[in-house]
Motif scaffolding. Sequence first.
Motif, short mmCIF file in Angstrom:
data_model
loop_
_atom_site.label_atom_id
_atom_site.label_comp_id
_atom_site.label_asym_id
_atom_site.label_seq_id
_atom_site.Cartn_x
_atom_site.Cartn_y
_atom_site.Cartn_z
N GLU A 86 -16.79 30.79 38.40
CA GLU A 86 -16.59 32.19 38.08
C GLU A 86 -15.16 32.63 38.39
OE1 GLU A 86 -18.54 34.70 36.74
OE2 GLU A 86 -19.68 32.96 36.09
N ARG A 87 -14.67 32.14 39.53
CA ARG A 87 -13.29 32.48 39.88
C ARG A 87 -12.31 31.95 38.85
NH1 ARG A 87 -15.08 31.38 45.17
NH2 ARG A 87 -14.25 29.25 45.06
N ARG A 88 -12.55 30.71 38.43
CA ARG A 88 -11.67 30.14 37.42
C ARG A 88 -11.76 30.92 36.10
NH1 ARG A 88 -13.57 25.23 39.65
NH2 ARG A 88 -15.08 25.01 37.94
N ARG A 89 -13.00 31.32 35.78
CA ARG A 89 -13.16 32.10 34.55
C ARG A 89 -12.46 33.45 34.66
NH1 ARG A 89 -19.10 33.05 32.22
NH2 ARG A 89 -19.24 34.35 34.09
N GLU A 90 -12.58 34.10 35.81
CA GLU A 90 -11.89 35.37 36.01
C GLU A 90 -10.38 35.20 35.96
OE1 GLU A 90 -13.28 36.96 39.64
OE2 GLU A 90 -15.28 37.47 38.89
N GLU A 91 -9.91 34.11 36.53
CA GLU A 91 -8.48 33.85 36.49
C GLU A 91 -8.00 33.65 35.06
OE1 GLU A 91 -7.93 30.52 39.00
OE2 GLU A 91 -8.16 31.65 40.88
N ARG A 92 -8.81 32.88 34.30
CA ARG A 92 -8.44 32.69 32.90
C ARG A 92 -8.45 34.01 32.14
NH1 ARG A 92 -11.74 27.99 33.34
NH2 ARG A 92 -13.47 29.12 32.37
N TYR A 93 -9.44 34.86 32.43
CA TYR A 93 -9.55 36.17 31.79
C TYR A 93 -8.35 37.06 32.14
CZ TYR A 93 -11.51 40.70 30.50
OH TYR A 93 -11.71 41.94 29.94
N GLU A 94 -7.99 37.05 33.43
CA GLU A 94 -6.83 37.84 33.85
C GLU A 94 -5.55 37.32 33.21
OE1 GLU A 94 -6.76 37.77 38.05
OE2 GLU A 94 -8.55 39.04 38.30
N TYR A 95 -5.43 35.99 33.15
CA TYR A 95 -4.25 35.41 32.52
C TYR A 95 -4.17 35.80 31.04
CZ TYR A 95 -1.14 31.93 30.50
OH TYR A 95 -0.14 31.31 29.81
N ARG A 96 -5.33 35.75 30.35
CA ARG A 96 -5.36 36.11 28.94
C ARG A 96 -5.00 37.59 28.76
NH1 ARG A 96 -9.74 33.81 27.85
NH2 ARG A 96 -11.17 35.57 28.12
N ASN A 97 -5.51 38.43 29.66
CA ASN A 97 -5.18 39.86 29.58
C ASN A 97 -3.69 40.10 29.78
OD1 ASN A 97 -7.71 40.75 28.98
ND2 ASN A 97 -8.25 41.35 31.08
N ARG A 98 -3.13 39.41 30.79
CA ARG A 98 -1.70 39.56 31.03
C ARG A 98 -0.90 39.10 29.83
NH1 ARG A 98 -3.02 37.52 36.22
NH2 ARG A 98 -2.21 35.46 35.62
N HIS A 99 -1.33 38.00 29.23
CA HIS A 99 -0.63 37.47 28.06
C HIS A 99 -0.73 38.44 26.88
CE1 HIS A 99 0.94 34.54 25.24
NE2 HIS A 99 -0.11 34.74 24.46
N GLU A 100 -1.94 38.99 26.67
CA GLU A 100 -2.12 39.94 25.57
C GLU A 100 -1.29 41.20 25.79
OE1 GLU A 100 -6.27 40.62 25.33
OE2 GLU A 100 -6.72 38.71 24.31
N LYS A 101 -1.23 41.67 27.04
CA LYS A 101 -0.43 42.86 27.32
C LYS A 101 1.05 42.60 27.08
CE LYS A 101 -3.57 45.02 30.65
NZ LYS A 101 -3.77 45.41 32.07
N ARG A 102 1.51 41.40 27.48
CA ARG A 102 2.91 41.06 27.22
C ARG A 102 3.19 41.02 25.73
NH1 ARG A 102 2.29 37.28 31.56
NH2 ARG A 102 1.89 35.63 30.03
N GLU A 103 2.26 40.40 24.98
CA GLU A 103 2.45 40.33 23.53
C GLU A 103 2.41 41.71 22.89
OE1 GLU A 103 3.19 37.74 21.61
OE2 GLU A 103 3.41 36.56 23.44
N GLU A 104 1.48 42.55 23.39
CA GLU A 104 1.37 43.91 22.85
C GLU A 104 2.64 44.71 23.14
OE1 GLU A 104 -1.53 47.85 23.29
OE2 GLU A 104 -2.01 45.96 24.33
#
Length: 381
Positions: free
Chosen positions: A35-53
């Motif tokens: 779960e922690r790894r999944r949350e980390e991946r989710y947070e990383y994806r969110n950060r990446h999407e925000k940077r792209e946005e």
Amino acid sequence: MERDRFSSRTNERRERYNDRFERRERSYDDYNSHERRREERYEYRNRHEKREEKKGRKEEEVNDKESIMQQIEKERRTVFVRGLTTEASNEEIKEFFNQAGEVVHVEQVIDTTTKRSRGFGYVEFKTIEGAMKAIEMSGMFFKESSPIYVSESNAQQNRNTITISNTQLQTNRIKVKNMNKQLSKEDIEKVFGIAGKIIELSIQEEEESNNVIIEYDTIKMAKRAIELYDGRSFGNMKWEVFSICEKGSDVITNEDEQLLESKSKEMMLKRIQGGVGTLFGQENINHYKALFVQNVFTQGKEPIGFEKELRNDILEELKQYCQVKDVIVDLIHPKGVVFVLCETEVDAKKAFSVMHLRWFNMHLLRVEYYPESKVPIVHQD
């Protein structure tokens, strides 16, 4: 012996229980780590999407800014031409205006019914200098048929020029509302510097747009800026440009509105009593022989060729009261404008008294004195 066997079985059960408990704990740990790894991946994806946005927004703002500046620059390179013959081709118009500068594009306004040119259109030059030289060609004859009228392409500017031509500005400061947030201070100085030398420029940031206060070197420059940019739409914003007396205060105050109301009442009383009433001291400029008449007809809703009948009707009506040299129907102005050229100043005064605030073909006419030299040259059949 029996007791030992019981004890050994108890120990075995305890060990099995402990093993199950440990396996369960390990599975919980594995699950939590997953779960922690999944949350980390989710947070990383969110950060990446925000940077792209954020990156996309910046690119979009740059593109919007570039498109706005390109639109302004293109309009400055384009002129409006009327008085052309209906048989004129784009190549003939291009060849005629090439003497002012290289022509990039010619667009004539075509009548949807006859599929022929309506005698006016737009000419885009490669440089701003070419457009300025083309404006100086106004009054020249195209194909030896009739004089042409050349002006800047912005129709809103033409309306503003007529509206404030008789207005005496008292300040060299203007305010611009709904300014695009993408434009920097340097961009705004570049755009509004066209009107003249800017002494001071300040930006007031708002939520969706900015307000800009600009102080010019002279009042004439401030008036020019209002003529150029008031009512213009760039991007998704429509600029409002007006004069201000002091920082933060508009020209029109409550006292001004009361004065306007009193002047309107005074004008109406004079009208009822048979006198000539005008707003804001226009009685001081009634030495003009021309009249600017608004709301005579509805732009875009009249039949083809109506201008001849309208011109004859106005001439027939006015000849009972005064002598009129000519009546010019402006087919371009959005407010249904007609220019009346009188023989003398007295005739213009009589025509004003007859026409102002009178109903004509279900339209309430509004008349102003107008300099004869500024009346557009239009060929009348």
